[in-house]
Design an enzyme around this catalytic site. Sequence first.
Site, short mmCIF file in Angstrom:
data_model
loop_
_atom_site.label_atom_id
_atom_site.label_comp_id
_atom_site.label_asym_id
_atom_site.label_seq_id
_atom_site.Cartn_x
_atom_site.Cartn_y
_atom_site.Cartn_z
N TYR A 27 -67.94 -7.00 20.37
CA TYR A 27 -67.24 -8.20 19.85
C TYR A 27 -66.76 -7.97 18.42
O TYR A 27 -67.37 -8.46 17.46
CB TYR A 27 -68.18 -9.41 19.87
N ASN A 32 -65.75 -18.39 17.25
CA ASN A 32 -65.84 -19.75 16.72
C ASN A 32 -67.27 -20.23 16.52
O ASN A 32 -67.73 -20.42 15.38
CB ASN A 32 -65.05 -20.65 17.69
N TRP A 33 -68.01 -20.47 17.61
CA TRP A 33 -69.34 -21.05 17.39
C TRP A 33 -70.32 -20.04 16.85
O TRP A 33 -71.28 -20.39 16.20
CB TRP A 33 -69.85 -21.82 18.61
N GLN A 100 -63.92 -23.43 21.62
CA GLN A 100 -65.34 -23.18 21.94
C GLN A 100 -66.13 -24.40 21.48
O GLN A 100 -65.62 -25.23 20.71
CB GLN A 100 -65.85 -21.92 21.21
N GLY A 152 -68.33 -21.25 26.12
CA GLY A 152 -69.28 -20.32 25.50
C GLY A 152 -70.31 -19.80 26.49
O GLY A 152 -71.02 -18.85 26.20
N ASP A 154 -69.96 -18.13 29.41
CA ASP A 154 -68.85 -17.51 30.13
C ASP A 154 -69.02 -17.40 31.65
O ASP A 154 -68.18 -17.84 32.40
CB ASP A 154 -68.60 -16.10 29.58
N ARG A 188 -72.78 -7.86 33.29
CA ARG A 188 -71.54 -8.54 32.89
C ARG A 188 -70.94 -9.31 34.07
O ARG A 188 -71.32 -9.14 35.21
CB ARG A 188 -70.53 -7.49 32.37
N TYR A 342 -76.39 -11.94 31.72
CA TYR A 342 -75.61 -12.78 30.82
C TYR A 342 -75.99 -14.26 30.92
O TYR A 342 -77.11 -14.62 30.57
CB TYR A 342 -74.15 -12.53 31.18
N TRP A 343 -75.15 -15.14 31.44
CA TRP A 343 -75.48 -16.57 31.47
C TRP A 343 -76.12 -16.99 32.80
O TRP A 343 -76.20 -18.18 33.09
CB TRP A 343 -74.21 -17.40 31.21
N GLU A 386 -78.41 -9.90 21.65
CA GLU A 386 -77.53 -11.04 21.98
C GLU A 386 -78.29 -12.08 22.79
O GLU A 386 -78.18 -13.28 22.56
CB GLU A 386 -76.33 -10.51 22.79
C1 GLC Z 1 -69.84 -14.06 24.71
C2 GLC Z 1 -70.61 -15.38 24.82
C3 GLC Z 1 -69.99 -16.41 23.88
C4 GLC Z 1 -69.97 -15.83 22.46
C5 GLC Z 1 -69.29 -14.46 22.42
C6 GLC Z 1 -69.46 -13.78 21.08
O1 GLC Z 1 -68.53 -14.20 25.14
O2 GLC Z 1 -70.61 -15.87 26.14
O3 GLC Z 1 -70.71 -17.61 23.90
O4 GLC Z 1 -69.35 -16.71 21.58
O5 GLC Z 1 -69.86 -13.61 23.39
O6 GLC Z 1 -70.80 -13.67 20.72
#
Ligand code: GLC
Length: 421
Positions: A27, A32-33, A100, A152, A154, A188, A342-343, A386
Amino acid sequence: MSLRQKAIDTLLANDRGGFTIPTSGLYPHQWNWDSAFVALGIATYDTDRAWAEVTSLLEGQWPDGMVPSIIFRSDDPDYFPGPSRWGVTPGPIPSTGVSQPPVLATVVRHLTPDAPDRRAAVFDALLRWHRWWHDARSVDGVVCTVHPWETGRDNSPDWNIGLAAMESAPDLAPYTRMDNKHVDATYRPTQDQYDKYLTIVQFGERIGWDQRRLTDEGPFLMADPTIHFVLLRANRDLLAMAQSLGKDAETCMEVQGWIDTGLAATDTFWNDDLGAFCARDIRSGALTAGFNNSSALCFYADAGTPDQRARTVANLRRIAGKVAHMLPSWDPDDPAFEPQRYWCGPVWPQMNYMTALGLDEQGEPDLAAQLRDGLIRAIEASGFWECFNPLTGAGCIGANFSWTAAVWLSWNADPRARQAV
Ligand code: GLC
């Protein structure tokens, strides 16, 4: 070296000069968040630099008020989908075309009790962003989302019904994923999910990122408890800031109206069979059926009836009996649970932060402590990852992660949370 110093070093290593990336490689831009949580962590040792995190994020705000999910200050060939895939966006800096969860107003209120000038300097930008949610993303009083990335969360199983109801574009431009080059692909999102994510991006790009059209005509339209509850709390914080700054009655009434609408919309998310707040597909009306790590954000937003809260607490206690580290992102009793993907299962630091805060505020301190303790033990054993496997505490996906370091620092500095750290 102390864990505090390691956390600070993680944030310094991810500092790109006025803004912080989540982690290098996977990344490499400003999210944003992530930046909102990062500001909370940096504020524990450098208030000026923390403030720069806030203002740099708002530099990417679009003329319509939206603050995008990613700001691309460079075109890193290692990241996909980068600026060329999102096409021409109307903001001052190339960006994505979705937003986000709007945590920022809550963070700004927290950072500025004694800094009215700073608060005043960003108030209008925050007001315009919240107005954008209520104008461009609202359907019959419910603030919705047009893309799983906007939530967020994903690849949460929450989005499966919305994604199943859409087709991948037959003319989807070819692409090469980069995310699964940096980390194990089994953690992923799947290829089918990725095609659909990019189908929504292609649709948005072709309509020139007209956000109202994207909501009304886009391929995907769901309502997400994360956005709903985060926005509800952020609107309360915005109102408190409006009052402290002596804003006019019209402004205060507008924000109060959003709070009232948000409270009224809360039942939209309630799944009575499950006893939990869940996502809803707006076009079909179908509710998802998995307790996840946005379900208990009702406490953070101070929303929900006593019965809804009691049933949410019962679900949290049931789940606490199934995992070593609270709070998994998906219900371990549901077949879609995958502890490393992941989520679909892992523990996410920023979700634990918000959920624990809400539980503390609303009279559930033991559950709040369990959420903090679950994450802190995982961090102590594995480092600032993460997210974490809720069964083992092993770190998942990205290492040296900014919001994990930031959440740890914020708890370390907070007397209510310090006991556990
Ligand atoms: C992934 C997460 C997201 C977060 C981004 C950067 O896409 O799902 O919530 O903002 O990574 O950390």
